[in-house]
Design a protein around this motif. Structure first.
Motif, PDB file in Angstrom:
ATOM      1  N   ASN A  49      16.279   2.364  -1.168  1.00 36.75           N
ATOM      2  CA  ASN A  49      15.733   2.789   0.172  1.00 36.75           C
ATOM      3  C   ASN A  49      14.129   2.781   0.389  1.00 36.75           C
ATOM      4  O   ASN A  49      13.462   3.115  -0.770  1.00 36.75           O
ATOM      5  CB  ASN A  49      16.220   4.626   0.193  1.00 36.75           C
ATOM      6  CG  ASN A  49      15.945   5.193   1.572  1.00 36.75           C
ATOM      7  OD1 ASN A  49      15.184   4.417   2.449  1.00 36.75           O
ATOM      8  ND2 ASN A  49      16.686   5.991   1.903  1.00 36.75           N
ATOM      9  N   ASP A  50      13.695   2.351   1.363  1.00 37.23           N
ATOM     10  CA  ASP A  50      12.259   2.196   1.734  1.00 37.23           C
ATOM     11  C   ASP A  50      11.780   2.815   3.001  1.00 37.23           C
ATOM     12  O   ASP A  50      11.982   1.820   4.108  1.00 37.23           O
ATOM     13  CB  ASP A  50      11.958   0.757   1.370  1.00 37.23           C
ATOM     14  CG  ASP A  50      10.588   0.352   1.590  1.00 37.23           C
ATOM     15  OD1 ASP A  50       9.616   1.292   1.276  1.00 37.23           O
ATOM     16  OD2 ASP A  50      10.006  -0.667   1.686  1.00 37.23           O
ATOM     17  N   ASP A  51      11.562   3.694   3.274  1.00 36.98           N
ATOM     18  CA  ASP A  51      11.249   4.493   4.540  1.00 36.98           C
ATOM     19  C   ASP A  51      12.105   4.383   5.570  1.00 36.98           C
ATOM     20  O   ASP A  51      11.583   3.687   6.542  1.00 36.98           O
ATOM     21  CB  ASP A  51       9.764   3.863   4.763  1.00 36.98           C
ATOM     22  CG  ASP A  51       8.951   4.843   5.862  1.00 36.98           C
ATOM     23  OD1 ASP A  51       9.084   5.907   5.869  1.00 36.98           O
ATOM     24  OD2 ASP A  51       8.382   3.979   6.582  1.00 36.98           O
TER      25      ASP A  51
END
Length: 169
Positions: free
Chosen positions: A151-153
């Protein structure tokens, strides 16, 4: 029905059935890049859909570096899955869409497994995918196929290593 999937490279023979499914069971922004055209499946959008897919007829070594496949079940086109060569050697990115009536039946995971086999046969070692944290269907498919998710932002990056065995169905 899961597993009863076959992939065919998108070509003139299956392009119109693919467009028919897209127009009847998907939104334009879910199946093709944005087009400056009237909302919905206007004639201009349908023409752009055809040209978008025709641009990839040459496959991974062609100008778009993309191979698109029609997803078929029971002999009927139900969606599309693609792989696009990345700059990193042995790596492709994938994306997929299914018509609404084909969702929730295990066809997405079956289609991705077929794509992973095609990517391995093409000499690839890694398949990447990107989606959003709220795309439960895509996240489920990616997990079922053994993707490592990061998960990245609000965005999710998925990576599937083809050098190891895929999880059993």
């Amino acid at each position: 029905m899961a597993g009863a999937v076959r992939l065919e490279p998108v070509d003139e023979r299956n392009l119109e059935p693919l467009l028919s499914v897209a127009a009847a069971e998907a939104e334009p922004e879910d199946v093709m890049p944005p087009v400056d055209a009237p909302a919905g499946w206007s004639l201009a959008r349908r023409d752009a859909f055809r040209e978008f897919h025709r641009a990839s007829f040459a496959g991974l070594d062609g100008p778009t570096r993309t191979r698109m496949y029609a997803i078929l079940t029971g002999g009927e086109v139900v969606g599309m899955v693609r792989m696009t060569r990345c700059d990193e050697p042995g790596t492709v990115e994938t994306g997929m869409w299914l018509g609404r009536s084909a969702r929730g039946q295990g066809l997405g995971a079956a289609a991705l497994r077929e794509l992973l086999n095609a990517a391995a046969a093409a000499g690839m070692h890694t398949v990447l995918a990107r989606t959003t944290t709220d795309n439960a269907g895509a996240l489920s498919v990616l997990r079922k196929c053994g993707a490592k998710l990061r998960n990245d932002d609000g965005k999710v990056r998925a990576e599937i290593c083809l050098d190891s065995a895929l999880p059993a169905v």
